[in-house]
Design an enzyme around this catalytic site. Structure first.
Site, PDB file in Angstrom:
ATOM      1  N   LYS A 132       0.865  -1.185   0.000  1.00 15.92           N
ATOM      2  CA  LYS A 132       0.000   0.000   0.000  1.00 15.92           C
ATOM      3  C   LYS A 132       0.899   1.232   0.000  1.00 15.92           C
ATOM      4  O   LYS A 132       1.530   1.563   0.996  1.00 15.92           O
ATOM      5  CB  LYS A 132      -0.877   0.046   1.259  1.00 15.92           C
ATOM      6  CG  LYS A 132      -1.872   1.194   1.202  1.00 15.92           C
ATOM      7  CD  LYS A 132      -2.176   1.814   2.549  1.00 15.92           C
ATOM      8  CE  LYS A 132      -1.417   3.056   2.884  1.00 15.92           C
ATOM      9  NZ  LYS A 132      -1.588   4.222   2.017  1.00 15.92           N
ATOM     10  N   SER A 173       5.529   7.403  10.304  1.00 18.13           N
ATOM     11  CA  SER A 173       5.682   8.174  11.537  1.00 18.13           C
ATOM     12  C   SER A 173       5.632   7.274  12.770  1.00 18.13           C
ATOM     13  O   SER A 173       5.118   6.149  12.731  1.00 18.13           O
ATOM     14  CB  SER A 173       4.558   9.214  11.623  1.00 18.13           C
ATOM     15  OG  SER A 173       3.324   8.551  11.695  1.00 18.13           O
ATOM     16  N   CYS A 217      13.770  11.119   6.869  1.00 22.06           N
ATOM     17  CA  CYS A 217      13.828  10.609   8.245  1.00 22.06           C
ATOM     18  C   CYS A 217      15.204  10.872   8.831  1.00 22.06           C
ATOM     19  O   CYS A 217      15.355  10.962  10.041  1.00 22.06           O
ATOM     20  CB  CYS A 217      13.489   9.135   8.277  1.00 22.06           C
ATOM     21  SG  CYS A 217      14.395   8.201   7.064  1.00 22.06           S
TER      22      CYS A 217
HETATM   23  P1  NDP Z   1       2.579   8.197   8.159  1.00 24.10           P
HETATM   24  O1  NDP Z   1       2.852   7.381   9.362  1.00 24.10           O
HETATM   25  O2  NDP Z   1       1.490   9.186   8.228  1.00 24.10           O
HETATM   26  O3  NDP Z   1       2.244   7.265   6.910  1.00 24.10           O
HETATM   27  C1  NDP Z   1       3.052   6.197   6.523  1.00 24.10           C
HETATM   28  C2  NDP Z   1       2.192   5.158   5.838  1.00 24.10           C
HETATM   29  O4  NDP Z   1       1.291   4.601   6.804  1.00 24.10           O
HETATM   30  C3  NDP Z   1       1.325   5.736   4.725  1.00 24.10           C
HETATM   31  O5  NDP Z   1       1.221   4.802   3.683  1.00 24.10           O
HETATM   32  C4  NDP Z   1      -0.011   5.925   5.421  1.00 24.10           C
HETATM   33  O6  NDP Z   1      -1.106   5.957   4.535  1.00 24.10           O
HETATM   34  C5  NDP Z   1      -0.048   4.698   6.306  1.00 24.10           C
HETATM   35  N1  NDP Z   1      -0.981   4.789   7.419  1.00 24.10           N
HETATM   36  C6  NDP Z   1      -1.449   5.907   8.037  1.00 24.10           C
HETATM   37  N2  NDP Z   1      -2.317   5.565   9.005  1.00 24.10           N
HETATM   38  C7  NDP Z   1      -2.402   4.217   9.017  1.00 24.10           C
HETATM   39  C8  NDP Z   1      -3.153   3.274   9.776  1.00 24.10           C
HETATM   40  N3  NDP Z   1      -3.983   3.657  10.743  1.00 24.10           N
HETATM   41  N4  NDP Z   1      -2.985   1.966   9.506  1.00 24.10           N
HETATM   42  C9  NDP Z   1      -2.155   1.548   8.533  1.00 24.10           C
HETATM   43  N5  NDP Z   1      -1.438   2.395   7.762  1.00 24.10           N
HETATM   44  C10 NDP Z   1      -1.547   3.718   8.011  1.00 24.10           C
HETATM   45  O7  NDP Z   1       3.960   8.857   7.752  1.00 24.10           O
HETATM   46  P2  NDP Z   1       4.253   9.816   6.538  1.00 24.10           P
HETATM   47  O8  NDP Z   1       3.791   9.231   5.270  1.00 24.10           O
HETATM   48  O9  NDP Z   1       3.764  11.156   6.911  1.00 24.10           O
HETATM   49  O10 NDP Z   1       5.858   9.798   6.497  1.00 24.10           O
HETATM   50  C11 NDP Z   1       6.629  10.623   7.272  1.00 24.10           C
HETATM   51  C12 NDP Z   1       7.199   9.867   8.454  1.00 24.10           C
HETATM   52  O11 NDP Z   1       7.908   8.719   8.028  1.00 24.10           O
HETATM   53  C13 NDP Z   1       8.208  10.693   9.225  1.00 24.10           C
HETATM   54  O12 NDP Z   1       7.971  10.563  10.607  1.00 24.10           O
HETATM   55  C14 NDP Z   1       9.541  10.074   8.852  1.00 24.10           C
HETATM   56  O13 NDP Z   1      10.553  10.244   9.782  1.00 24.10           O
HETATM   57  C15 NDP Z   1       9.183   8.653   8.651  1.00 24.10           C
HETATM   58  N6  NDP Z   1      10.136   7.998   7.774  1.00 24.10           N
HETATM   59  C16 NDP Z   1      11.020   7.107   8.314  1.00 24.10           C
HETATM   60  C17 NDP Z   1      11.988   6.498   7.549  1.00 24.10           C
HETATM   61  C18 NDP Z   1      12.899   5.478   8.150  1.00 24.10           C
HETATM   62  O14 NDP Z   1      13.386   4.624   7.412  1.00 24.10           O
HETATM   63  N7  NDP Z   1      13.171   5.504   9.433  1.00 24.10           N
HETATM   64  C19 NDP Z   1      12.131   6.799   6.131  1.00 24.10           C
HETATM   65  C20 NDP Z   1      11.153   7.742   5.637  1.00 24.10           C
HETATM   66  C21 NDP Z   1      10.192   8.308   6.453  1.00 24.10           C
HETATM   67  P3  NDP Z   1      -1.663   7.324   3.916  1.00 24.10           P
HETATM   68  O15 NDP Z   1      -0.688   8.406   4.187  1.00 24.10           O
HETATM   69  O16 NDP Z   1      -1.786   7.018   2.482  1.00 24.10           O
HETATM   70  O17 NDP Z   1      -2.973   7.550   4.563  1.00 24.10           O
END
Ligand code: NDP
Length: 495
Positions: free
Chosen positions: A176, A230, A285
């Protein structure tokens, strides 16, 4: 240009969602441009995708690993050929500048070549038995169906970190992609299809986290959830997977810092801070969001940094002259603005930036000025919380020990960096910094795929992606004992 509608990919076919609903993907550099329309899927679509992955499981795990790898090598070759168009699509949907989206695609290519090599390794152990005429070994087995949930900031690289090791080790997958960047994953899936991946081995369902991601967490036939995103969403997913007794790997946020000592090459340090803090508009990140600088060089370093930050060219990433693209969406812009207010209220001094970037060609995008705060104390919220935007906080320190304590005083532990000419200080920092990645005389960003990637504390749950470390996520160990003595031998008992 007509707006294209993209479908889900289930069991080797492009199919519309059962919901009959679509969502639009908007260019963050120009919000009047719709990049494409995508399926707003629901739990029934997830069920179909998981059923397809489940059905393909036996066939794929029985396909010899070197044969699985051959398909993945073809995936890498196609990505090499299509690198430019993949990068351009990615800039349109995500905003980062072309140099960075080309880098994102290159990372996926590198990862794919490296990890496909596991098709001819996947090494286990052979060890001696304590008994005569008995042979002992361990082998890696696939986990089963992997559910991949990915973020928008590395639209191709992060999906590759999950899908390539999952598939080479014999798992099947459902992915997804983030709602903000589904096109890059559609492009990736099309490449797998072109490379000859059998139906059902990889399935893609687009839609929201709660409507598509969560049903994957709850589905009894998803054996492992691999998540990047996140801390807040990661915590929910961890709890959900624990309830359903399934495996999960989490890569989450960071509050990464660069330490600059009094003996550092300041020109080099400024280059590193600019790249770390403002590269990808601070939306990595591993972004550098704290600079811990020795007080003797604080003023000089900060002056140099502010001068360079002010001069950065902000604009549409498709224009090669621009150095920093937009934020991903209006929520991200509102979040950055909130932290600017928080920083000011906490008493930090803002030296540049702090508002939406204005000018020609900027009115329709989420552009933000590179922002530098100084006089920041380590406990302020701007020094503790992940902002995920082009904002960097400068904190002063009196020596390396204090700097390391400041870096480690964080709920996250992803990336850290130290600028110094002193090899003793460098090794001391490598030992003491509590992060999964440490750079010496380089920025907090720029990981290479052959080493493990991930962090300590709230950044993850102990797993590492990339390198050979990724195999630990996507395989289970099986220990095998072969007794050729022709009699019952009892370990521990037959002494
Ligand atoms: P989110 O946590 O908002 O989203 C990540 C993914 O999770 C998206 O596909 C999102 O879907 C999905 N998601 C959201 N809510 C749910 C749920 N309740 N159940 C299942 N899936 C869900 O993060 P962001 O997309 O805003 O990304 C930014 C964050 O990612 C930052 O905190 C960053 O630090 C971290 N990150 C970490 C990395 C690492 O390797 N450590 C690398 C890159 C980013 P949708 O958004 O489509 O609703």
């Amino acid at each position: 240009m007509a707006i294209k509608t993209w479908k889900n990919y289930i069991d080797g076919k492009w199919v519309a969602a059962q919901t009959g609903e679509l969502f639009e993907n908007i260019n963050p550099a120009n919000t009047s441009e719709v990049v494409g329309r995508f399926q707003r899927s629901g739990p029934r679509d997830v069920q179909k995708a998981v059923a397809a992955a489940h059905k393909a499981k036996k066939m794929w795990r029985e396909t010899p690993a070197p044969k699985r790898a051959e398909i993945l090598y073809r995936v890498a070759e196609i990505m090499v050929r299509e690198k430019e168009s993949l990068a351009r699509d990615m800039t349109r949907e995500m905003g980062k500048i072309l140099a960075e989206t080309r880098g994102d695609v290159q990372e996926a290519i590198d990862l794919t070549y490296f990890t496909a090599g596991e098709g001819r390794r996947l090494a286990g152990e052979t060890v001696p038995s304590e008994l005569k005429n008995k042979f002992c070994m361990s082998v890696r087995m696939p986990v089963g169906v992997v559910g991949c949930i990915t973020p928008w900031n590395f639209p191709l690289a992060i999906p590759s970190w999950k899908l390539i090791p999952a598939l080479v080790t014999g798992n099947t997958a459902v992915i997804k992609p983030a709602e903000d960047t589904p096109l890059s994953v559609v492009n990736f899936v099309k490449i797998f299809e072109q490379a000859g991946l059998p139906p059902g081995v990889l399935n893609m369902v687009t839609g929201t986290g709660p409507e598509v991601g969560w049903p994957m967490v709850e589905h009894p036939q998803v054996d492992l959830v691999s998540f990047t995103g996140s801390y807040e969403t990661g915590s929910l997913i961890a709890a959900g997977c624990a309830t359903h007794m399934k495996q999960y790997s989490l890569e989450m946020g960071g509050k990464n810092a660069i330490i600059v000592m009094d003996d550092a090459n300041l020109d080099l340090a400024v280059e590193g801070i600019l790249f770390g803090a403002f590269g990808t508009t601070g939306q990595r990140c591993t972004a550098c969001s704290r600079v811990i600088v020795h007080r003797k060089v604080q003023k000089k370093l900060t002056d140099m940094l502010v001068k360079r930050a002010r001069a950065l060219k902000v604009g549409d990433g498709l224009n090669e002259k621009n150095e920093m693209g937009p934020l991903i969406n209006s929520e991200a812009q509102a979040k950055v603005e909130l932290y600017i207010r928080i920083g000011k209220t906490e008493g930090a001094k803002m030296l540049c930036g702090g508002a939406a970037a204005k000018g020609r060609g900027l009115s329709k995008g989420y552009f933000f000025q590179p922002t530098v705060f100084t006089d920041v104390s380590p406990k302020m919220r701007i020094a503790q919380e992940e902002i995920f935007g082009p904002v960097v906080s400068v904190v002063s320190c009196k020596n390396l020990e204090e700097a390391v304590d400041i870096v480690n005083d964080s709920k996250y532990g992803l990336s850290s960096a130290l600028y110094t000419q002193d090899v003793n200080r460098a090794f001391q920092a490598i030992r003491d910094l509590d992060t999964g990645i440490t750079y010496i005389n380089a920025s907090t960003i720029g990981a290479e795929i052959q080493l493990p990637f991930g962090g300590t504390k709230g950044t993850g749950n102990g797993h590492r992606e990339a390198g050979t470390a990724a195999l630990e996520i996507f395989t289970e160990w099986k220990s095998v004992y072969i007794d050729y003595s022709g009699k019952l031998q009892k370990a521990q008992i037959d002494h």
